[in-house]
Scaffold this active site. Sequence first.
Site, PDB file in Angstrom:
ATOM      1  CE1 TYR A 194     -62.953  32.813   9.354  1.00 50.65           C
ATOM      2  CE2 TYR A 194     -63.583  32.744  11.658  1.00 50.65           C
ATOM      3  CZ  TYR A 194     -62.960  32.170  10.566  1.00 50.65           C
ATOM      4  OH  TYR A 194     -62.348  30.953  10.707  1.00 50.65           O
ATOM      5  CD  GLU A 195     -60.298  38.312  10.052  1.00 49.58           C
ATOM      6  OE1 GLU A 195     -60.113  39.522   9.809  1.00 49.58           O
ATOM      7  OE2 GLU A 195     -60.315  37.855  11.202  1.00 49.58           O
ATOM      8  N   GLY A 196     -64.112  39.857   6.560  1.00 51.68           N
ATOM      9  CA  GLY A 196     -64.698  40.488   5.386  1.00 51.68           C
ATOM     10  C   GLY A 196     -65.456  39.487   4.547  1.00 51.68           C
TER      11      GLY A 196
END
Length: 596
Positions: free
Chosen positions: A441-443
């Site tokens: 998550y968050e890239g």
Amino acid sequence: MTTYKAPLTDMRFALFDVLRADETFARLGFAEATRDVLDAILEEGARFTETVLAPLNAIGDREGCRYDKASGAVTTPPGFREAYAQFVEGGWSGLTAPAEFGGQGLPHAAGVPIKEMIDAANLAWGNFPLLSHGATEALLQHGEDWQRELFLKPLVEGRWTGTMCLTEPHCGTDLGLLKTRAEPQADGSYAITGTKIFITAGEHDLTDNIVHLVLARLPDAPAGVKGISLFVVPKRKVARDGSVGEANAVRCGSIEHKMGIHASATCVMNFDGAQGWLVGQPNKGLAAMFTMMNTARLAVGLQGLGLSDRALQNAVRYARERLQSRAPAGPKLPDKPADPIIVHPDVRRMLLTCKALVEGGRLMGYHAALLVDEAHAAPDAAQRERAEALLGFMTPIVKACLTEWGVECTYHALQCFGGHGYIAEHGMEQLARDARITTIYEGTTGIQALDLLGRKVMQLQGAGLRAMLEDIDAFCRAQAGNPALAGFLPALQAKAEEWPRMTQAIAQRAQANPEEIGAAAYDYLMYSGYVALAYWWARAVAAAEVSAHPDAFKAAKRETARFFYARILPRTLTHAAAIDSGAASLMALDAGAFDA
């Protein structure tokens, strides 16, 4: 069940002996951020996370969040609401927020050790206030005055929490495909309609209101990412006069059942004509959202660090207690039936790997936080610009490497327990499961790698890399005659010379074949992380030698640095070889032949 003890000695060493954060804060005008104040914050943060949050970690994993289909409500595990109330009462939600909105106005880096403690103590709980800070930053930089006045104060106080609503069922990284709509209304608001998925803390029972920052398209928006706008959409309607009204047309449709972070509510959010307000300029929402996303990426890096440290603490304790076989060189405890497993070389390999990655990673993560403060508050424009460039370069490295190392360290720590690590009783398998999401998550790590090489290095012509190399060169020059660093500086200097040559070679190959960037990106990122860590370990040894710490502490830093340079830094050889091999071996196989 695992236990947690905040590593205050090493946190202080990182902040004050190596980074000299208190001196930086004074230079940047943070008069309140004195050493005494920072010490008090660390002590109280340790008390809160050790005694309030850590005991809830296993409970949260076992109980998880509960979703009520009829109402769309989400109930957090036992103890979470009470812990959040103590968090708010202690002023932790506003520690680094501006004083004008009710915060304490401390520098960003002052809050980073507390963030690490929270994540180590209870990662899932820490996800509920996680995005409030990012929402605050986005509204501060891009919101209108009335939006800042109405939304920031309750966010800073912790009475409300924030979310970041990007992903949709058909689009994740490629936000140009998003379909959520924003229809203008007569009162200046917008009706937001669409579905967002994977929304952390999208619904919960910790606060009365939740502030969603939502990406959506205006009716006349151009296609792709150039047609995305940002909107603030509260769970309960908030009028421009500050009054809080009825429930907004936003509802949690379900919560995900996940591999880990069971106590973190990962929600499907349905917006059905919900009232929202435009943040920033029309069709400029992606830039505004990246303000929030970059903050979150550094924060997720700290999640990997915190989990690594907790896993290491428990593995060291177990390795000292667990008796099994004799040391290869002869009995260490002849009066016992066997020696503790910490005497065995392979157990040492795993523990030292974790120690090297945790303590070096702590310096790297804390330094990135200091760069945030430099970029915002340095008195000279050139200093701010340089800090911004170096921060941009380091953000994908911190996010990706600290989380990848988090997965590695939690698995090493679990392995130290043997079969006892695989069962739930000792809590090690929870740490390993929880760590896995941090690389996603968050890239994802792959996205961070493309951001680093494709954008921060190639598009921006390597300004951040040059700043990093300048720092390494200045350090090596200053320490050239230091005998304590004689075993480290030659290797560090060699990598600092190889790094830009490798970068230039990739750029040259990419001119003929654009796939070379994507083919090299992951290995380039990991190579960069290990070279950066070599720099921080050399700095750690230099700082330890002149510190007031006991000789045992200094020796531990020296020996861990030696281990890193001997056993972990050589990983760069593999990454360099993969980069030099080019894109051909990755792209030659036809997509249809993978199952041949």
